[in-house]
Structures are given as C-alpha cells and as structure tokens.
Design a protein around this motif. Structure first.
Motif, short mmCIF file in Angstrom:
data_model
loop_
_atom_site.label_atom_id
_atom_site.label_comp_id
_atom_site.label_asym_id
_atom_site.label_seq_id
_atom_site.Cartn_x
_atom_site.Cartn_y
_atom_site.Cartn_z
N PHE A 36 -10.54 53.82 35.68
CA PHE A 36 -9.79 55.03 36.00
C PHE A 36 -9.30 54.98 37.45
O PHE A 36 -8.16 55.38 37.75
CB PHE A 36 -10.66 56.27 35.75
CG PHE A 36 -9.89 57.55 35.77
CD1 PHE A 36 -9.22 57.99 34.65
CD2 PHE A 36 -9.84 58.33 36.92
CE1 PHE A 36 -8.49 59.18 34.66
CE2 PHE A 36 -9.12 59.52 36.95
CZ PHE A 36 -8.45 59.95 35.81
N VAL A 37 -10.15 54.51 38.34
CA VAL A 37 -9.75 54.37 39.74
C VAL A 37 -8.53 53.47 39.86
O VAL A 37 -7.61 53.73 40.64
CB VAL A 37 -10.92 53.82 40.59
CG1 VAL A 37 -10.45 53.43 41.98
CG2 VAL A 37 -12.03 54.86 40.69
N ALA A 38 -8.51 52.39 39.07
CA ALA A 38 -7.36 51.48 39.10
C ALA A 38 -6.07 52.20 38.71
O ALA A 38 -5.00 51.94 39.29
CB ALA A 38 -7.61 50.30 38.17
N MET A 39 -6.18 53.12 37.75
CA MET A 39 -4.99 53.87 37.33
C MET A 39 -4.57 54.87 38.40
O MET A 39 -3.38 55.11 38.61
CB MET A 39 -5.24 54.56 35.99
CG MET A 39 -5.56 53.60 34.85
SD MET A 39 -4.39 52.24 34.72
CE MET A 39 -2.87 53.12 34.37
N VAL A 40 -5.54 55.48 39.06
CA VAL A 40 -5.21 56.38 40.16
C VAL A 40 -4.48 55.62 41.25
O VAL A 40 -3.47 56.08 41.81
CB VAL A 40 -6.49 57.04 40.71
CG1 VAL A 40 -6.20 57.79 42.02
CG2 VAL A 40 -7.09 58.00 39.69
N ASP A 41 -4.98 54.43 41.58
CA ASP A 41 -4.31 53.61 42.58
C ASP A 41 -2.87 53.30 42.16
O ASP A 41 -1.94 53.35 42.97
CB ASP A 41 -5.08 52.31 42.79
CG ASP A 41 -6.34 52.50 43.60
OD1 ASP A 41 -6.46 53.53 44.29
OD2 ASP A 41 -7.21 51.61 43.55
N GLN A 42 -2.70 52.97 40.88
CA GLN A 42 -1.36 52.64 40.39
C GLN A 42 -0.43 53.85 40.48
O GLN A 42 0.73 53.74 40.88
CB GLN A 42 -1.43 52.15 38.94
CG GLN A 42 -0.08 51.73 38.37
CD GLN A 42 -0.21 51.13 36.98
OE1 GLN A 42 -1.19 50.47 36.67
NE2 GLN A 42 0.79 51.38 36.14
N TYR A 43 -0.96 55.02 40.12
CA TYR A 43 -0.17 56.25 40.19
C TYR A 43 0.27 56.52 41.63
O TYR A 43 1.42 56.87 41.89
CB TYR A 43 -0.99 57.41 39.65
CG TYR A 43 -0.31 58.76 39.75
CD1 TYR A 43 0.75 59.09 38.92
CD2 TYR A 43 -0.74 59.72 40.68
CE1 TYR A 43 1.38 60.32 39.00
CE2 TYR A 43 -0.13 60.96 40.76
CZ TYR A 43 0.93 61.27 39.92
OH TYR A 43 1.54 62.49 40.00
N GLU A 44 -0.65 56.36 42.55
CA GLU A 44 -0.33 56.62 43.95
C GLU A 44 0.71 55.63 44.48
O GLU A 44 1.60 56.00 45.26
CB GLU A 44 -1.61 56.58 44.78
CG GLU A 44 -2.56 57.71 44.44
CD GLU A 44 -3.83 57.69 45.25
OE1 GLU A 44 -4.12 56.65 45.89
OE2 GLU A 44 -4.55 58.71 45.24
N LYS A 45 0.61 54.38 44.05
CA LYS A 45 1.58 53.38 44.47
C LYS A 45 2.97 53.69 43.91
O LYS A 45 3.99 53.51 44.58
CB LYS A 45 1.14 51.99 44.03
CG LYS A 45 -0.08 51.47 44.76
CD LYS A 45 -0.54 50.15 44.16
CE LYS A 45 -1.83 49.67 44.81
NZ LYS A 45 -2.34 48.43 44.19
#
Length: 446
Positions: free
Chosen positions: A51-60
């Motif tokens: 989930f953290v990886a997806m948050v990072d992707q969303y922020e990018k």
C-alpha cells in the motif's frame, strides 16, 4: 503524537521532480499539489508495504500527499473510534476491518461517497464483498441498496498455505477435508524437522481464524430469527465438532504455546520454513515471496480451505474498506476520495498486485500479471473469495469477538474443554446481542 509513517525526507527530491514534470506537462495533466494533504489511519500488516508503494506512486503522479498513521491491528479500532467521534477528526481516511464495519457504519460516522462527489459509484470491476461497502441505515445491515460508504483497499480472505518442498518430500497432496489436513500435519510433525500446522490462536485473532471451521461444519455463531431477534447457536453439536477439530489440529501437530501465536508469529514460522502448513490471510503471500523476509521463496503454495463433513467450504472475510469521516473538512473529503478512486482503478490494482498487495477487483487475471510465480496466489484467492463469510454481521461484532475469544483461547491452552468453552462463548455472545437491542434466544447448554 501518533507514530506517523512519514517518508518525507526520502520523497522530497522525488516529489519536487514530479511537481516539475506535472507542471510542464500542459493541459490534461494532474495539477501538482492541487489538493490538501490527507491523513489515513491504517494497520500494520503483511500488505502495508504494498500500500505504501501505491501511495508513493500516487504522490509521484499527482504531487498530492497522503500521510499514513500506522498502528498495530489491536490499537487501530480505538484510534478510529476516537477520531470519528471527535468534533474534528484526526484522520481524513480510516481503514476499517470487515469485523468493525457494522459498528462504524451504524454509528453514522462516515460520509456517503455520493455526498462528496455527486452520483459517485465504485468503478466497474471493484468488489463489494457481499455489499459490505454499502449500509442500509433503516435495516441496520449491509445492502446493495444502501449508501456507498467506502472503497475496499485490500481483498483479504484466508487461504491454506503449504510448503511444497515438505509436501513433495513426504508425498503429500493439498487436503480437501479437515481430516486430510490433520493427517498431513501429523506426518509433517512426525518427520521431526518441521511443525505440522501453525495455528493463529492468540486472543486477538482466534475468532477470525476459527470462523472457517465453524461455517464449514454448517454451524454459525448466531442467526437472525426475526426483526431485532437473534438465536445464539454456536453451542450446537456442529459447533462442538468444529471446535474439537480446531483444538485438535492446533495442539496435536504444531508449535508449543499455540494460544500465544498471532498473525506475526504464524507468518514468521512459515517464512522461516519451520511451519509446514497454516491458514492465514492471502495478504501474507507477498511477504512469503520476498527474499528479504522469507527463506521459502518459491516453496510456498496456496489452496482452497478444507471442507467440512457435509462438503461445505468457508473462508473468513477479512477485507479492509477505507471510509471518509463526516467530521473532516469538505476539501479534505474531496482529496481523500480522489486518492481512493485513483487506487481502485484497474491499472493501479495491477501495480498493487505486482507490489505484493491483494486486489480489490474481480477482473485482475493472470493475463494482466504475466507468468511470474509471484502471482500464483490469484487462483487460490479467487476460489476462497467465493466462499468468504462474515461471521458476526452486526454492529457490535468487535465486542462479540472479544467476548468469545477468551473461551476459545482457553480451550486451545487446555483450561476449558471444548464443551465448556462453547457454552461460555454462547452466554457471552448472548449478552452482547442483548445489549445491542436484540431479543435473544439460546440453544440449551451442551
């Protein structure tokens, strides 16, 4: 201050680059930082890193920020309760376990998503897990006709994990019944190198882990018998057989101290190769296939849970649904829904699986993911999801689970017989139902 899962130092340079790229992309690109930062209360779990990886992707991709406040499973519900009851919420998104959904929904704490964005609906392909994303406030139950209150964020169900290396060495086959599971466990234990079966019998999770045994034996904890009427039936002959089966498998071919084994300990025993089999959430798959945390990469497979005497299969629904509280500012609600809607889209869900998460869509297939063995859980997930059950579908589910957990745990550690444990659990469950406003009847004690 809560322990906030912040990655600001790591992400500062990346976000600055993302902002520059987005601003230079012209018309049609997402506006960098066009929405306020949102905070999300979430649990420490095997799928957190995904989930953290997806948050990072969303922020990018967007330049918008989602901050995660991470708590152990046992402490998250209290944080959610405190936040949604406050005059102003601490969290813009709350991650609600399936066991808690009825309580949070029935309290009227969450904003209907269609009130945040007119006519909002879940994207086609997103699963509702038995309509548990919607709540009918008049009938006090899950219903497709009720208000949409959340977006699923992890499609957890339980599966049977088994070590293929151990199975091959002993000539074992995936069990179809509980008797076959117990026989496999005995053979593994007799080998002297591995535990035959790893239970999850600590008090904080034993009811969830026991639920497949109950329903596969054609039993239940309680049944609705009329308007605001319930019959407690866990202490039935079928329920007794289920608990005897559970206690037998947990104690006769497994690690010492089974009553102390929670999810973390279970996964560790499987990941180190010490445990030959276990029933655990599908979300553990990614951790078991990660060479940084597992010694059994490529040696674990997943299967459908065993059937009971009548051929019934059941798996505990353990999914998570993210809701947006009413007591946060409208602009925060809009930002929260923007992230959740982005997360639920198919492209993001494919990437979520690739990162080790469990999808919340029914249209993710092997064709989307390729032939990588890391995605071998999809079939077992789909099979068990078809048999998922909500064991305690009423507003006081968490209280009921806690009340019964003590008796079931005492049965595992030998302080109560299964008969004594079921009678006490039935009495405790009846008390919770009565306090919740039900007229309650009970089966006679065993």
């Amino acid at each position: 201050m809560h322990e906030v899962f912040k990655r600001k130092a790591q992400r500062g340079a990346v976000r600055a680059l993302a902002v520059a790229l987005l601003m230079s992309a012209g018309a049609g690109a997402a506006s960098a930082q066009d929405k306020p930062t949102v905070s999300m209360a979430i649990n420490q779990s095997p799928w957190l890193n995904s989930f953290v990886a997806m948050v990072d992707q969303y922020e990018k991709e967007t330049g918008n920020v989602v901050e995660l406040d991470v708590s152990p499973f046992g402490g998250l519900l209290e944080k959610i309760r405190n936040s949604v009851r406050a005059s102003e919420g601490s969290y813009d998104i709350v991650n609600v376990n399936s066991l808690w959904l009825s309580e949070i929904y029935s309290g009227g704490f969450l904003a209907p998503l269609a009130d945040i964005k007119a006519d909002y609906k879940l994207a086609e392909g997103v699963l509702s897990y038995g309509n548990t994303t919607n709540w009918d406030s008049s009938a006090l139950t899950f219903s497709a006709d009720g208000a949409l209150l959340g977006v699923p964020v992890n499609g957890n169900v339980q599966v049977l994990y088994y070590n293929t290396e151990i199975y091959d060495r002993l000539g074992l086959q995936p069990p179809k019944t509980w008797e076959e599971l117990a026989a496999n466990a005995k053979k593994i234990q007799e080998g002297g190198e591995n535990y035959g079966f790893v239970p999850r019998s600590a008090r904080d999770s034993i009811v969830y882990n026991f639920t497949p045994y109950v329903f596969s034996h054609d039993a239940a904890f309680f049944r609705i018998s009329g308007p605001n009427e319930a019959e407690v039936v866990i202490n039935s002959p079928e329920g007794l057989k289920a608990l005897e089966t559970y206690v037998g498998i947990a104690t006769e071919a497994g690690p010492p101290g089974p009553g102390n084994i929670a999810q973390g300990e279970l996964i560790q025993l499987i990941a180190t190769g010490k445990g030959g089999q276990a029933i655990a959430v599908i979300a553990a798959w990614g951790q078991l296939q990660d060479p940084n945390s597992s010694r059994v990469v490529g040696k674990i497979n997943a299967a459908l849970l065993p059937a009971g005497p009548g051929g019934t299969v059941a798996s505990s629904a353990g999914h998570w649904v993210a809701g947006i509280p009413k007591n946060v500012a409208p602009e925060k609600q809009e930002a929260a829904l923007a992230f959740l809607d982005w997360f639920a889209q198919k492209q993001q869900q494919v990437e979520y699986v690739r990162a080790g998460g469990v999808p919340v869509r029914g249209d993710i297939t092997s064709a989307d993911l390729g032939d990588d063995a890391a995605f071998g859980f999809i079939e077992a997930y789909s099979e068990n999801a078809q048999h998922a059950v909500m064991g305690l579908p009423f507003a006081n589910a968490a209280e009921a689970s806690d009340a019964m957990a003590l008796s079931f745990n005492r049965a595992v550690i030998g302080e109560l017989t299964p008969t004594q444990a079921l009678n006490q659990a039935a009495a405790d469950l009846a008390g919770v139902l009565e306090r919740a406003g039900f007229k309650v009847s009970r089966l006679p004690d065993l």
